[in-house]
Design a protein around this motif. Structure first.
Motif, PDB file in Angstrom:
ATOM      1  N   ASP A  56       0.861  -1.250  -0.114  1.00  0.00           N
ATOM      2  CA  ASP A  56      -0.040  -0.162   0.145  1.00  0.00           C
ATOM      3  C   ASP A  56       0.892   1.297   0.158  1.00  0.00           C
ATOM      4  N   THR A  57       1.979   1.053  -0.189  1.00  0.00           N
ATOM      5  CA  THR A  57       2.889   2.281  -0.220  1.00  0.00           C
ATOM      6  C   THR A  57       2.865   3.018  -1.494  1.00  0.00           C
ATOM      7  N   SER A  58       3.033   4.158  -1.535  1.00  0.00           N
ATOM      8  CA  SER A  58       2.638   5.011  -2.528  1.00  0.00           C
ATOM      9  C   SER A  58       3.916   6.077  -2.873  1.00  0.00           C
ATOM     10  N   ILE A  59       3.954   6.446  -4.018  1.00  0.00           N
ATOM     11  CA  ILE A  59       4.984   7.558  -4.339  1.00  0.00           C
ATOM     12  C   ILE A  59       4.838   8.783  -3.522  1.00  0.00           C
ATOM     13  N   ARG A  60       3.834   9.223  -3.179  1.00  0.00           N
ATOM     14  CA  ARG A  60       3.555  10.019  -2.093  1.00  0.00           C
ATOM     15  C   ARG A  60       4.311   9.946  -0.925  1.00  0.00           C
ATOM     16  N   ASP A  61       4.270   8.578  -0.495  1.00  0.00           N
ATOM     17  CA  ASP A  61       5.224   8.094   0.892  1.00  0.00           C
ATOM     18  C   ASP A  61       6.504   8.505   0.661  1.00  0.00           C
ATOM     19  N   TYR A  62       7.128   7.838  -0.698  1.00  0.00           N
ATOM     20  CA  TYR A  62       8.501   8.156  -0.839  1.00  0.00           C
ATOM     21  C   TYR A  62       8.975   9.727  -0.850  1.00  0.00           C
ATOM     22  N   ALA A  63       8.044  10.559  -1.511  1.00  0.00           N
ATOM     23  CA  ALA A  63       8.390  12.041  -1.505  1.00  0.00           C
ATOM     24  C   ALA A  63       8.302  12.493  -0.315  1.00  0.00           C
ATOM     25  N   ASP A  64       7.380  12.191   0.812  1.00  0.00           N
ATOM     26  CA  ASP A  64       7.231  12.548   2.046  1.00  0.00           C
ATOM     27  C   ASP A  64       8.464  12.343   2.758  1.00  0.00           C
ATOM     28  N   ASP A  65       8.885  11.015   2.769  1.00  0.00           N
ATOM     29  CA  ASP A  65      10.162  10.680   3.466  1.00  0.00           C
ATOM     30  C   ASP A  65      11.364  11.599   2.884  1.00  0.00           C
TER      31      ASP A  65
END
Length: 262
Positions: A56-65
């Motif tokens: 359920d990991t999104s590119i948005r999670d990567y960008a936030d990190d």
């Protein structure tokens, strides 16, 4: 005043910080402080079972990190991103002070349609694998080698493949099927990126056609520069002749950094 020269490297899908080993030692020798954060759930042993949360990991999670990571640094860094890492780099630069961006074979942003047989073939492969967007996924050697490893010798192909880790199917959906993504996850707010941008595209990259890089560079107007890397493909930072491209990037970065200081 000599400001710290900091650079953050963002690897692409299925990959990890190891991608940057050559660039890192090269740039450190030239006085840069190098950071190579792993994308969420990518700092794992390739043979391990994927973390279930990867599904359920999104590119948005990567960008936030990465945005949080950049926010902790003492000064606005230059960010170098590869493929989806280049998408993330642009999103971070639209949210955080950044000195410059180097985008290596950046994937298409939201709204940029596939235009080649290769691009359609990749999307079809995903469609044939069932509801891929709900699960972690591994990539098959026979799929990735012709598209992304076409400028690496056989031994290096096997070595690179052995280091690949599972990726989020949701991330693949957000990239390749953006027209069905209600969140418009891979949209880039080009106007909010205030720093200079260098796009480097491998002329023989079959995973991401080089015309995409040119189009992205043009979106930045006079802030954008484009380098077509002849004889290079998707993994140009480890392909034979990588030093020449690294030097071009580093020259651009040094000029960018000194202009920012003046």
């Amino acid at each position: 005043s000599s400001m710290p020269k900091e650079v953050v490297f963002i690897h692409g899908a299925f990959a990890g910080p190891w991608c940057w080993d050559q660039y890192k030692s090269c740039f450190q020798d030239l006085g840069w402080t190098c950071h190579t954060p792993a994308l969420r759930y990518h700092d794992v042993d390739p043979s391990d079972e994927p973390n279930p949360d990867l599904a359920d990991t999104s590119i948005r999670d990567y960008a936030d990190d990465i945005a949080a990571f950049v926010g902790e640094l003492d000064s606005p860094p230059i960010i170098i991103g590869h493929a989806v890492g280049a998408l993330i780099a642009q999103q971070v630069a639209s949210r955080r002070p950044t000195s410059g961006l180097v985008l290596i074979n950046p994937n298409a942003a939201w709204g940029m349609l596939p235009a080649t047989d290769d691009e359609r073939a990749v999307a079809r492969t995903f469609m044939e694998s069932g509801p891929f967007w709900k699960a972690p996924m591994r990539v098959a050697f026979d799929l990735i080698a012709p598209f992304a490893f076409n400028k690496l010798d056989g031994d290096t192909q096997k070595q690179v493949f052995s280091r690949l880790v599972p990726e989020s199917g949701r991330v693949m959906f957000e990239m390749f099927f953006w027209m069905f993504d209600d969140n418009r996850t891979i949209a880039i707010d080009f106007d909010k990126v205030g720093c200079p941008v260098l796009v480097v595209a491998g002329e023989e990259d079959r995973a991401v056609r080089h015309a995409v890089g040119k189009e992205i560079a043009e979106k930045y107007g006079n802030k954008g520069s484009f380098l077509l890397a002849a004889g290079h493909a998707h993994f140009l930072f480890i392909e034979p002749g990588w030093e020449q491209i690294a030097k071009h990037c580093e020259n651009w970065m040094s000029e960018t950094a000194s202009r920012a200081r003046s």
